[in-house]
Design an enzyme around this catalytic site. Sequence first.
Site, short mmCIF file in Angstrom:
data_model
loop_
_atom_site.label_atom_id
_atom_site.label_comp_id
_atom_site.label_asym_id
_atom_site.label_seq_id
_atom_site.Cartn_x
_atom_site.Cartn_y
_atom_site.Cartn_z
CB SER A 139 49.24 -11.25 -17.80
OG SER A 139 50.41 -11.14 -18.61
CE1 TYR A 152 46.34 -8.73 -21.62
CE2 TYR A 152 48.60 -8.80 -20.80
CZ TYR A 152 47.45 -9.46 -21.19
OH TYR A 152 47.42 -10.84 -21.16
N1 LIG Z 1 48.77 -15.79 -24.71
C1 LIG Z 1 49.56 -15.24 -23.81
O1 LIG Z 1 50.78 -15.13 -24.02
C2 LIG Z 1 49.00 -14.75 -22.49
C3 LIG Z 1 49.90 -14.33 -21.51
C4 LIG Z 1 49.41 -13.87 -20.29
C5 LIG Z 1 48.03 -13.86 -20.07
N2 LIG Z 1 47.18 -14.27 -21.04
C6 LIG Z 1 45.74 -14.22 -20.74
O2 LIG Z 1 45.15 -15.48 -20.99
C7 LIG Z 1 43.75 -15.29 -21.26
C8 LIG Z 1 43.37 -16.06 -22.50
O3 LIG Z 1 43.98 -15.44 -23.62
P1 LIG Z 1 44.59 -16.27 -24.85
O4 LIG Z 1 46.04 -16.02 -24.86
O5 LIG Z 1 44.09 -17.66 -24.84
O6 LIG Z 1 44.00 -15.40 -26.06
P2 LIG Z 1 42.97 -15.76 -27.23
O7 LIG Z 1 42.80 -14.50 -28.00
O8 LIG Z 1 43.40 -16.97 -27.95
O9 LIG Z 1 41.62 -16.09 -26.41
C9 LIG Z 1 40.90 -15.09 -25.75
C10 LIG Z 1 39.41 -15.36 -25.95
O10 LIG Z 1 38.67 -14.33 -25.26
C11 LIG Z 1 37.56 -14.00 -26.08
N3 LIG Z 1 37.04 -12.68 -25.77
C12 LIG Z 1 37.57 -11.46 -26.11
N4 LIG Z 1 36.77 -10.47 -25.67
C13 LIG Z 1 35.73 -11.08 -25.03
C14 LIG Z 1 34.57 -10.59 -24.36
N5 LIG Z 1 34.31 -9.25 -24.27
N6 LIG Z 1 33.72 -11.49 -23.79
C15 LIG Z 1 33.96 -12.81 -23.91
N7 LIG Z 1 35.01 -13.34 -24.54
C16 LIG Z 1 35.89 -12.47 -25.10
C17 LIG Z 1 38.11 -14.07 -27.52
O11 LIG Z 1 37.06 -14.17 -28.46
C18 LIG Z 1 38.98 -15.31 -27.42
O12 LIG Z 1 38.26 -16.47 -27.76
C19 LIG Z 1 43.55 -13.78 -21.38
O13 LIG Z 1 43.02 -13.27 -20.17
C20 LIG Z 1 44.95 -13.25 -21.60
O14 LIG Z 1 45.10 -11.92 -21.19
C21 LIG Z 1 47.62 -14.72 -22.24
#
Ligand SMILES: NC(=O)c1ccc[n+]([C@@H]2O[C@H](COP(=O)([O-])OP(=O)(O)OC[C@H]3O[C@@H](n4cnc5c(N)ncnc54)[C@H](O)[C@@H]3O)[C@@H](O)[C@H]2O)c1
Length: 283
Positions: A139, A152
């Site tokens: 991130s 985080y």
């Molecule tokens: N959305 C943002 O602004 C952002 C920014 C920086 C990084 N990220 C990173 O991107 C990645 C994807 O996140 P996103 O934004 O698409 O969020 P999201 O919540 O839409 O998707 C995350 C997915 O991970 C799954 N998940 C949670 N715990 C789990 C586990 N123990 N085992 C398997 N699956 C699990 C959830 O069910 C969900 O489907 C993450 O690593 C997040 O930290 C997101």
Amino acid sequence: MKDFNGKVAVVTGAASGIGRALAVELTARGARLAISDVDAAGLARTAELCGGAPHQQILDVADREAVHAYADAVAATFGTVNLVINNAGITKFGTVDETPYADLEAVMDVDFWGVVHGTKAFLPHLIASGDGHVVNISSVFGLFGVPTQSSYNAAKFAVRGYTEALSQEMLISGHPVAVTCVHPGGVRTGIVASATSSVGTDMTALRTLFTEKLTPTSPESAAQTILRGVLARKPRVLIGYDAVAMDTAVRLLGPTYQRLFASVATRVLGALAPRPVQTGAHR
Ligand SMILES: NC(=O)c1ccc[n+]([C@@H]2O[C@H](COP(=O)([O-])OP(=O)(O)OC[C@H]3O[C@@H](n4cnc5c(N)ncnc54)[C@H](O)[C@@H]3O)[C@@H](O)[C@H]2O)c1
């Protein structure tokens, strides 16, 4: 890897957000897909959006034995594995003082250990493929700290260090595995909607702020950027102009960014900013 056609690609956390968009895009580009998540309904929906029946499994990335068994099962099913995207992630809000250890551990279990499990379990298969790639999703919060995100931050900084060490090990060993660490800025996904807070944050207001003001990038655009980075064998991928701007600011300011970000956080987040700490209040 010159394209994804016929390649075996694994995406964790594929039931939502960036993971789902990656699954859909990889399918469109001809990859053979293995998707997993803890959310069965969301995973089934992603499979539907992929227009068929990719290999899908309910998988908790925090479960070490399960991830290792899964990696072997995927390799046995397809005969090889080329690309692993360790994407599953969660966040929780709370000041260092008020965040219970349980919250910190829950975030580390998914966001850090989940990435470690996926990397270690699939690495032998990626090496054996002769054309492998590991993508670990960190991130922008793996590049700088922000108040109320210490758990985080800790997990995402750890992912960055772990991934950059792996990258160099692959270069030294000559193994045919490229490594990419991804640092998204704000992406419009469900991550904040499913987050909790230990400091009485107004989560409804936070979700609105996140969706309307802090997330300039769509999941689909994020997926395109990640896959472009894979094809270019980039060691680091930033997603969104916000990520680029904040990364630049932190480089220019050095550690003094912390004073600036603290005052911006206080103004932008208003009532959501951390309250004065109550030392030792929560364990
Ligand atoms: N959305 C943002 O602004 C952002 C920014 C920086 C990084 N990220 C990173 O991107 C990645 C994807 O996140 P996103 O934004 O698409 O969020 P999201 O919540 O839409 O998707 C995350 C997915 O991970 C799954 N998940 C949670 N715990 C789990 C586990 N123990 N085992 C398997 N699956 C699990 C959830 O069910 C969900 O489907 C993450 O690593 C997040 O930290 C997101």
